[in-house]
Design a protein around this motif. Structure first.
Motif, PDB file in Angstrom:
ATOM      1  N   UNK A 185      36.157  45.170  50.751  1.00  0.00           N
ATOM      2  CA  UNK A 185      35.647  45.097  49.384  1.00  0.00           C
ATOM      3  C   UNK A 185      35.924  43.713  48.815  1.00  0.00           C
ATOM      4  N   UNK A 186      34.950  43.182  48.089  1.00  0.00           N
ATOM      5  CA  UNK A 186      35.107  41.872  47.459  1.00  0.00           C
ATOM      6  C   UNK A 186      35.920  42.026  46.177  1.00  0.00           C
ATOM      7  N   UNK A 187      36.978  41.234  46.052  1.00  0.00           N
ATOM      8  CA  UNK A 187      37.862  41.318  44.892  1.00  0.00           C
ATOM      9  C   UNK A 187      37.861  39.982  44.171  1.00  0.00           C
ATOM     10  N   UNK A 188      37.576  39.999  42.867  1.00  0.00           N
ATOM     11  CA  UNK A 188      37.578  38.769  42.084  1.00  0.00           C
ATOM     12  C   UNK A 188      38.994  38.492  41.614  1.00  0.00           C
ATOM     13  N   UNK A 189      39.524  37.311  41.959  1.00  0.00           N
ATOM     14  CA  UNK A 189      40.897  36.956  41.622  1.00  0.00           C
ATOM     15  C   UNK A 189      40.997  36.104  40.375  1.00  0.00           C
ATOM     16  N   UNK A 208      34.381  27.829  32.728  1.00  0.00           N
ATOM     17  CA  UNK A 208      33.482  28.497  31.792  1.00  0.00           C
ATOM     18  C   UNK A 208      32.729  29.671  32.418  1.00  0.00           C
ATOM     19  N   UNK A 209      33.365  30.325  33.374  1.00  0.00           N
ATOM     20  CA  UNK A 209      32.765  31.508  33.962  1.00  0.00           C
ATOM     21  C   UNK A 209      31.655  31.233  34.943  1.00  0.00           C
ATOM     22  N   UNK A 210      31.429  29.973  35.316  1.00  0.00           N
ATOM     23  CA  UNK A 210      30.325  29.661  36.223  1.00  0.00           C
ATOM     24  C   UNK A 210      30.677  29.908  37.687  1.00  0.00           C
ATOM     25  N   UNK A 211      31.957  29.998  38.011  1.00  0.00           N
ATOM     26  CA  UNK A 211      32.360  30.241  39.391  1.00  0.00           C
ATOM     27  C   UNK A 211      33.637  31.062  39.401  1.00  0.00           C
ATOM     28  N   UNK A 212      33.799  31.871  40.446  1.00  0.00           N
ATOM     29  CA  UNK A 212      34.961  32.725  40.583  1.00  0.00           C
ATOM     30  C   UNK A 212      35.629  32.487  41.928  1.00  0.00           C
ATOM     31  N   UNK A 213      36.940  32.739  41.976  1.00  0.00           N
ATOM     32  CA  UNK A 213      37.654  32.802  43.249  1.00  0.00           C
ATOM     33  C   UNK A 213      37.666  34.265  43.666  1.00  0.00           C
ATOM     34  N   UNK A 214      37.079  34.554  44.816  1.00  0.00           N
ATOM     35  CA  UNK A 214      36.985  35.934  45.282  1.00  0.00           C
ATOM     36  C   UNK A 214      37.584  36.046  46.677  1.00  0.00           C
ATOM     37  N   UNK A 256      41.719  37.375  55.787  1.00  0.00           N
ATOM     38  CA  UNK A 256      41.435  37.360  54.352  1.00  0.00           C
ATOM     39  C   UNK A 256      40.642  36.098  54.063  1.00  0.00           C
ATOM     40  N   UNK A 257      39.424  36.265  53.610  1.00  0.00           N
ATOM     41  CA  UNK A 257      38.548  35.130  53.326  1.00  0.00           C
ATOM     42  C   UNK A 257      38.545  34.861  51.832  1.00  0.00           C
ATOM     43  N   UNK A 258      38.786  33.599  51.461  1.00  0.00           N
ATOM     44  CA  UNK A 258      38.754  33.197  50.063  1.00  0.00           C
ATOM     45  C   UNK A 258      37.516  32.341  49.823  1.00  0.00           C
ATOM     46  N   UNK A 259      36.735  32.712  48.845  1.00  0.00           N
ATOM     47  CA  UNK A 259      35.510  31.999  48.503  1.00  0.00           C
ATOM     48  C   UNK A 259      35.551  31.545  47.051  1.00  0.00           C
ATOM     49  N   UNK A 260      34.896  30.428  46.782  1.00  0.00           N
ATOM     50  CA  UNK A 260      34.491  30.092  45.427  1.00  0.00           C
ATOM     51  C   UNK A 260      32.999  30.380  45.354  1.00  0.00           C
ATOM     52  N   UNK A 261      32.607  31.222  44.406  1.00  0.00           N
ATOM     53  CA  UNK A 261      31.212  31.656  44.350  1.00  0.00           C
ATOM     54  C   UNK A 261      30.815  31.957  42.915  1.00  0.00           C
ATOM     55  N   UNK A 262      29.532  31.808  42.631  1.00  0.00           N
ATOM     56  CA  UNK A 262      29.035  32.215  41.319  1.00  0.00           C
ATOM     57  C   UNK A 262      28.934  33.734  41.286  1.00  0.00           C
ATOM     58  N   UNK A 263      29.003  34.271  40.085  1.00  0.00           N
ATOM     59  CA  UNK A 263      28.960  35.725  39.945  1.00  0.00           C
ATOM     60  C   UNK A 263      27.646  36.293  40.473  1.00  0.00           C
ATOM     61  N   UNK A 264      26.575  35.508  40.375  1.00  0.00           N
ATOM     62  CA  UNK A 264      25.252  35.997  40.779  1.00  0.00           C
ATOM     63  C   UNK A 264      25.164  36.287  42.279  1.00  0.00           C
ATOM     64  N   UNK A 265      25.969  35.608  43.091  1.00  0.00           N
ATOM     65  CA  UNK A 265      25.855  35.801  44.542  1.00  0.00           C
ATOM     66  C   UNK A 265      26.975  36.672  45.107  1.00  0.00           C
TER      67      UNK A 265
END
Length: 219
Positions: free
Chosen positions: A135-139, A144-150, A199-208
């Protein structure tokens, strides 16, 4: 770096101690005399003042700070400190603590916040991360909310297991920034194979995020 921390409570002092240990200069600012516990972080500078007032921030020398951390237990104070730091002093990086999840939407560029850290969200995310595989978990939310660490832990049957990181068609606006494997932190290269349990850490926009989760956990 020179860092000013508004709020010398347990959170502020802990941040200060960590930054000092890493060789940075730290100033702690608090309006409450009971919070001025110099012995607890003796290497820090201390200032008894209201961080919501321009005169106090002038005295704190915010124009010479690289980072301001608004870490009080009052979201209103943290927003005002963030706004003043960014608009009046041009501080390059402003980090703000969110105490109440209902206020999360306010902590953005309009209030001068570069990075908002929600303690309740982070704690719940870490709980989810501890019990969720696949499961993808947002950390954390950046800029300004444009990208998340997941984060996502690869299940044994994840479709990307065995593939090289560079051969996976990652969604646009996402980047694999680290692989945590057997207690090690790996900076991924295109040739690194992905393994079950990674454990994979990504920086990603919420849209993707949904597209990323589907890619990593579809069966």
């Amino acid at each position: 770096m020179r860092v000013a921390i508004a709020g010398a409570g347990a959170v502020g002092r802990s941040i200060a101690a960590e930054l000092l240990e890493n060789g940075h200069e730290v100033l702690l600012v608090d309006i409450d005399p009971r919070a001025i516990k110099i012995d607890s972080v003796p290497r820090a500078e201390w200032l008894l003042a209201d961080a919501c007032e321009i005169a106090s921030l002038d005295e704190a020398g915010l124009n010479n700070c690289h980072v301001v951390v608004a870490s009080t237990g009052d979201d209103k104070v943290n927003l005002v400190v963030s706004l003043l730091a960014k608009t009046e002093y041009g501080v390059p990086r402003v980090v703000a603590r969110i105490n109440h999840p209902n206020n999360e939407w306010l902590f953005n560029e309009s209030w001068g916040v570069d990075v908002a850290v929600s303690t309740p969200r982070l704690l719940s995310a870490l709980v989810e991360e501890a019990v969720s595989v696949g499961d993808l978990v947002r950390l954390m939310t950046f800029r300004q909310g444009q990208a998340n660490l997941v984060e996502l832990t690869l299940a044994d049957d994840a479709p990307v297991v065995g593939q090289r990181a560079g051969s996976v068609p990652w969604p646009v606006d996402s980047a694999l920034v680290a692989i945590l494997r057997e207690g090690r932190v790996l900076v991924p290269s295109d040739d690194d194979p992905l393994e079950a349990g990674d454990e994979l850490l990504f920086v990603a926009t919420q849209e993707v995020e949904q597209e990323l989760a589907h890619l990593l956990s579809q069966h």
